[in-house]
Scaffold this active site. Structure first.
Site, mmCIF file in Angstrom:
data_model
loop_
_atom_site.group_PDB
_atom_site.id
_atom_site.type_symbol
_atom_site.label_atom_id
_atom_site.label_comp_id
_atom_site.label_asym_id
_atom_site.label_seq_id
_atom_site.Cartn_x
_atom_site.Cartn_y
_atom_site.Cartn_z
ATOM 1 N N ASP A 169 18.464 37.409 120.736
ATOM 2 C CA ASP A 169 18.081 38.799 120.984
ATOM 3 C C ASP A 169 19.153 39.574 121.742
ATOM 4 O OD1 ASP A 169 15.679 39.217 119.752
ATOM 5 O OD2 ASP A 169 14.569 39.628 121.589
ATOM 6 N N GLY A 173 7.713 49.514 120.893
ATOM 7 C CA GLY A 173 6.531 48.710 120.624
ATOM 8 C C GLY A 173 5.804 48.521 121.934
ATOM 9 N N ASN A 174 5.089 47.398 122.101
ATOM 10 C CA ASN A 174 4.502 47.112 123.406
ATOM 11 C C ASN A 174 5.621 46.937 124.428
ATOM 12 O OD1 ASN A 174 2.199 46.625 125.102
ATOM 13 N ND2 ASN A 174 2.829 44.473 125.157
ATOM 14 N N ASP A 199 -2.851 49.875 124.192
ATOM 15 C CA ASP A 199 -2.911 50.226 122.775
ATOM 16 C C ASP A 199 -2.834 51.750 122.672
ATOM 17 O OD1 ASP A 199 -3.799 50.966 120.171
ATOM 18 O OD2 ASP A 199 -4.861 49.065 119.964
ATOM 19 N N GLY A 232 6.423 49.312 116.366
ATOM 20 C CA GLY A 232 5.037 49.738 116.172
ATOM 21 C C GLY A 232 4.726 51.164 116.568
ATOM 22 N N VAL A 233 5.054 51.546 117.803
ATOM 23 C CA VAL A 233 4.797 52.906 118.268
ATOM 24 C C VAL A 233 5.778 53.878 117.621
ATOM 25 C CG1 VAL A 233 4.745 54.421 120.284
ATOM 26 C CG2 VAL A 233 3.803 52.105 120.444
#
EC number: 2.7.2.1
Length: 406
Positions: free
Chosen positions: A149, A211-212, A283, A331-332
Site C-alpha cells: 500500500d 471510503g471509511n 455510514d 465508496g464515498v
C-alpha cells in the site's frame, strides 16, 4: 484464460478474488469471496461466482482452515485454483516501509523483511503475513507476489515525506510520512490522462480516495509529491472512525487529565473518532438521513469532514502550482454526490466549473463531472485495487517464470 488470485488477509478475515489481469476496471471478477470471523465460534465462508452466492456458516479456527474451505467451495463450482489457470497469487500488504518501492516476488527472505516491518503496522502486517504463509502452503507451485500500500509514495520529496522532529529519533525509529491507499491512488491516477487524452508525464492531479478510510494525494507527472496519511493511516482527512490530523498535544492532555493509557488513546483516535465519534455513525447514507432530519451532531460531523477535505484540496492546488484534474474514488467518493459538490463548492475562481447535473449521474464507468470548458477537470473514477494487484502480480510472476524460478 489466466487468472490471478488476489488475497487481502485481515486479523479475522480473508477477502479474495479470482481476477483476469487483462480485464477492465468495471468487469466482474470470476470469483469473489470472504472468509469471516476467523477464530470465532460462528464463522462463515462466502463465495460469489456466475451471478450466484454460496455461503457456508461454520466455526473457522484458523486462516488456513478458512481459505482451504473457500477453495473447496470454489472447486465444487468448477472455479477453484486447480480448475482454472492461476498464474499468480497477489497479496495486499499494508506497510512496505522504506524497503519496498515495487511489488516483490515472495520468498522466505521477503517474508522475514515484512515481519521486520510489523512495528510500523502492528495491526495490519501480522495479518497480511498470516495470509501469505497460509496461501504459500496451500498453493506452493504458484508464484506469490506482495503488493504494498505504501510503495507508490516511497519517493516523495523529503520536504513532504519527513516530519519536523529530531533527525536522530526519526531515523532510529523509521518515522516519516509513508502514505497509504497507494495502490488505489496509483490506479486512479493512471486512468486520468486517458480521460484527458494527455501524456501521463504532463498531468498535474489531485486524487481523493474517500471510503471509511480516506486520503488525498497530489501527483505531478505520474509521481506523488504529497499525501495526507502519514506514518500510519490515522493522519490527514477526517474519516469514518479515525480522527485525521489533530494537535499532538491532545494525546498528552488525555494522558495527564483523563488518565488514559496509550492503548486507550489509540482506540479512541482510530475507532471512536472521525464522523462516528461526533455523530455516532460512520455510514454516510445514515448520516445523510440524520442531516435531513436536522440532527445537529450529524451536521457538525459532515461539516468537519468537508472542511478538512477542502483544506487538503486547497493545499495541494498550491503545492502542484497547476492542476489539470481532481478525481474522486472509493465508496464515498464514487457514490456520494453531495460530498463531491460540497467539497468543490464555489471554487470557480480557481478554474473549477462544477457540473451539478453530471454529478447526479449514477454510473460504474469513469466520468467527468465538471463542464467541458472547466480549466480544472473533475472526474469520478471507480477504483479497483484488486485489478491493480492482479496486474502487478501477473507482471512479477511472468518475470519469475522467465528467470526459471517457476
Amino acid at each position: 484464460m489466466a487468472y490471478v488470485l488476489v488475497l487481502n488477509s485481515g486479523s479475522s478475515s480473508v477477502k479474495f478474488q479470482l481476477v483476469d489481469p487483462e480485464s477492465s476496471a468495471t468487469d466482474t471478477p470470476l470469483v469473489s469471496g470472504l472468509v469471516e470471523q476467523v477464530g470465532e465460534p460462528q464463522g462463515a465462508v462466502t463465495v460469489k461466482t456466475g451471478g450466484e452466492e454460496f455461503k457456508e456458516e461454520l466455526e473457522i479456527p484458523t486462516h488456513s482452515f478458512g481459505l482451504d474451505r473457500a477453495f473447496s467451495i470454489m472447486h465444487e463450482h468448477g472455479v477453484g485454483p486447480t480448475d482454472v489457470e492461476v498464474i499468480a497469487v497477489g497479496h495486499r500488504v499494508v506497510h512496505g516501509g522504506r524497503l519496498f518501492s515495487e511489488p516483490q516476488l515472495i520468498v522466505d527472505q521477503i517474508e522475514s523483511m515484512i515481519e521486520d516491518l510489523i512495528p510500523l503496522a502492528p495491526l495490519h502486517n501480522p495479518a497480511n503475513l498470516d495470509g501469505i504463509r497460509v496461501a504459500r502452503k496451500l498453493l506452493p507451485e504458484i508464484p506469490h507476489v506482495a503488493v504494498f500500500d505504501t510503495a507508490f509514495f516511497n519517493h516523495m520529496p523529503p520536504a513532504a515525506a519527513l516530519y519536523a522532529i529530531n533527525n536522530d529519533v526519526a531515523s532510529q525509529y523509521d518515522i516519516r510520512r509513508y502514505g497509504f491507499h497507494g495502490t488505489s491512488h496509483e490506479f486512479v491516477s493512471q486512468q486520468v490522462p486517458k480521460l484527458l487524452d494527455r501524456d501521463p508525464g504532463h498531468v498535474h492531479q489531485i486524487t481523493l480516495h474517500l471510503g471509511n478510510g480516506a486520503s488525498a494525494a497530489a501527483i505531478r507527472n505520474g509521481r506523488p509529491i504529497d499525501t495526507s496519511m502519514g506514518l500510519t493511516p490515522l493522519a490527514g482527512l477526517a474519516m469514518g472512525t479515525r480522527s485525521g490530523d489533530i494537535d499532538p498535544g491532545i494525546i498528552f492532555h488525555l494522558s495527564r487529565e483523563a488518565g488514559m493509557s496509550i492503548d486507550e488513546i489509540d482506540n479512541l483516535l482510530n475507532k471512536r473518532s472521525g464522523v462516528k465519534g461526533i455523530a455516532g455513525v460512520n455510514d454516510f447514507r445514515v448520516l445523510r438521513e440524520r442531516i435531513n432530519n436536522e440532527d445537529q451532531d450529524a451536521w457538525l460531523a459532515y461539516n468537519i469532514y468537508i472542511h478538512q477535505l477542502r483544506r487538503f484540496i486547497g493545499a495541494y492546488m498550491i503545492a502542484l502550482g497547476r492542476v489539470d484534474a481532481i478525481t474522486f474514488t472509493a465508496g464515498v467518493g464514487e457514490n456520494d454526490t453531495e460530498v463531491r459538490q460540497d467539497s468543490l463548492y464555489n471554487l470557480d475562481m480557481y478554474g473549477i466549473d462544477f457540473d451539478k447535473e453530471a454529478n447526479l449521474v449514477r454510473s460504474k464507468e469513469p466520468r467527468m463531472i465538471s463542464t467541458a470548458d472547466s480549466q480544472v477537470k473533475v472526474f469520478v473514477v471507480p477504483t479497483n485495487e484488486e485489478l491493480a494487484i492482479a496486474q502487478k502480480s501477473a507482471g512479477i510472476a511472468a518475470m519469475a517464470r522467465e528467470a526459471g524460478l517457476y
